[in-house]
Scaffold this active site. Structure first.
Site, PDB file in Angstrom:
ATOM      1  N   GLY A 250      43.458  41.191  39.617  1.00  0.00           N
ATOM      2  CA  GLY A 250      44.610  40.361  39.274  1.00  0.00           C
ATOM      3  C   GLY A 250      44.666  39.086  40.091  1.00  0.00           C
ATOM      4  N   ASP A 251      44.310  39.183  41.373  1.00  0.00           N
ATOM      5  CA  ASP A 251      44.276  38.004  42.232  1.00  0.00           C
ATOM      6  C   ASP A 251      43.193  37.033  41.764  1.00  0.00           C
ATOM      7  OD1 ASP A 251      46.117  39.488  43.791  1.00  0.00           O
ATOM      8  OD2 ASP A 251      44.453  40.417  44.866  1.00  0.00           O
TER       9      ASP A 251
END
Length: 298
Positions: A250-251
């Site tokens: 997600g990052d």
């Protein structure tokens, strides 16, 4: 400039063992050490995509020095507040036939140290990007994200928020440039299962009406969906592959999205690069390389 914030960074110690027996001496067969934290991950992937950023937040003790040193080795500028007491946390990730995690709590941040962080926000100006991601440590006020955006209100800073529940929704009134909930976080916010794109789009639209300019929803192997500030809906799939380590995916998606947006000012391209970065990390042992990300571009 892009500024990423990691309030509780970590040294992540990954170990593998044939077995683990509680109360006995156990031997490892593989060990790896990484610096971790959601904002730090964003900075690392941005660097691999050729985009500069400043990593900030709080560090403490020898582990904090290690975190800052590793970031500088990777060519990333740092501007952390050094916490007087305690040390930055160590997270142990043990893999046998299952995976066990033991996460440290990190140092306690004082009111004065928090104020020192706010003073660093004075460096931000119109056009800068501030990435707020992850949870807020228990020693800090749980409304810290919204207080930061309130503090920066009116300066033209583009904020990116990746957080859960009220930590995310309470920032919407400050019109963040981008928020990135995943499917499960959307379901938690609206107390409703979301099985179709139409349901996800309706939920994203509700968040947009509350103030978010762009809503990026990560959908794991199903790719991602973006509702941009013009009301246009973008949908991006992924290449097939084997998920090796979803930590940081997600990052990486946020980093790819920011890099893509800065390069072309085009939301469709930003979504493509963001999805490619997230997928590449999920298919890698650690955060994806630029080459791995490029291979995932559709």
């Amino acid at each position: 400039m892009i500024y990423t914030v990691t309030f509780n960074p970590s040294v992540d110690y990954y170990i593998k063992s044939e077995s683990f027996n509680l109360g006995e001496i156990n031997r490892t067969r593989d060990e790896q050490l990484f610096v971790g934290g959601k904002g730090i991950n964003v900075s690392l992937v941005l660097k691999r995509l050729g985009v500069e950023s400043v990593a900030s937040g709080f560090t403490a003790g020898e582990t904090g020095s290690l975190i800052e040193g590793e970031l500088r080795k990777n060519g990333i500028k740092t501007d952390f507040v050094r916490v007087k007491n305690g040390f930055s946390r160590i997270n142990i990730k043990l893999t046998t036939d299952t995976q066990t995690q033991l996460n440290g709590s990190g140092p306690s941040v004082s009111r004065i140290e928090l104020q020192r962080f706010y003073s660093k926000l004075e460096a931000l100006s119109a056009g800068d990007i501030l990435v707020l991601s992850g949870s807020v440590p228990g020693s800090m006020p749980q409304n810290t994200y919204e207080k930061i955006l309130e503090y920066l209100s009116g300066r033209g800073v583009l904020s990116v928020v990746d957080a859960e529940g009220k930590l995310l929704t309470n920032t919407l009134k400050f019109k963040p440039f981008l928020i990135k909930p995943n499917r499960e976080e959307l379901e938690e916010i609206f107390s409703k299962k979301m099985l179709t794109d139409d349901e996800i789009i309706k939920a994203a639209s509700r968040l947009q009406k509350k103030g978010a300019r762009n809503v990026l929803v990560s959908l794991d192997e199903d790719g991602a969906l973006l509702l941009d500030e013009t009301g246009k809906i973008h949908r991006q799939g992924t290449r097939s592959g084997t998920v090796i380590n979803p930590v940081g995916a997600g990052d990486s998606m946020i980093a790819g999205f920011i890099a893509g947006y800065l390069k072309k000012k085009d939301y469709e391209y930003a979504l493509r690069l963001g999805t490619a970065a997230g997928t590449a990390t999920a298919f890698s042992r650690s955060l994806a390389s630029k080459t791995a990300i490029e291979k995932q571009m559709l």
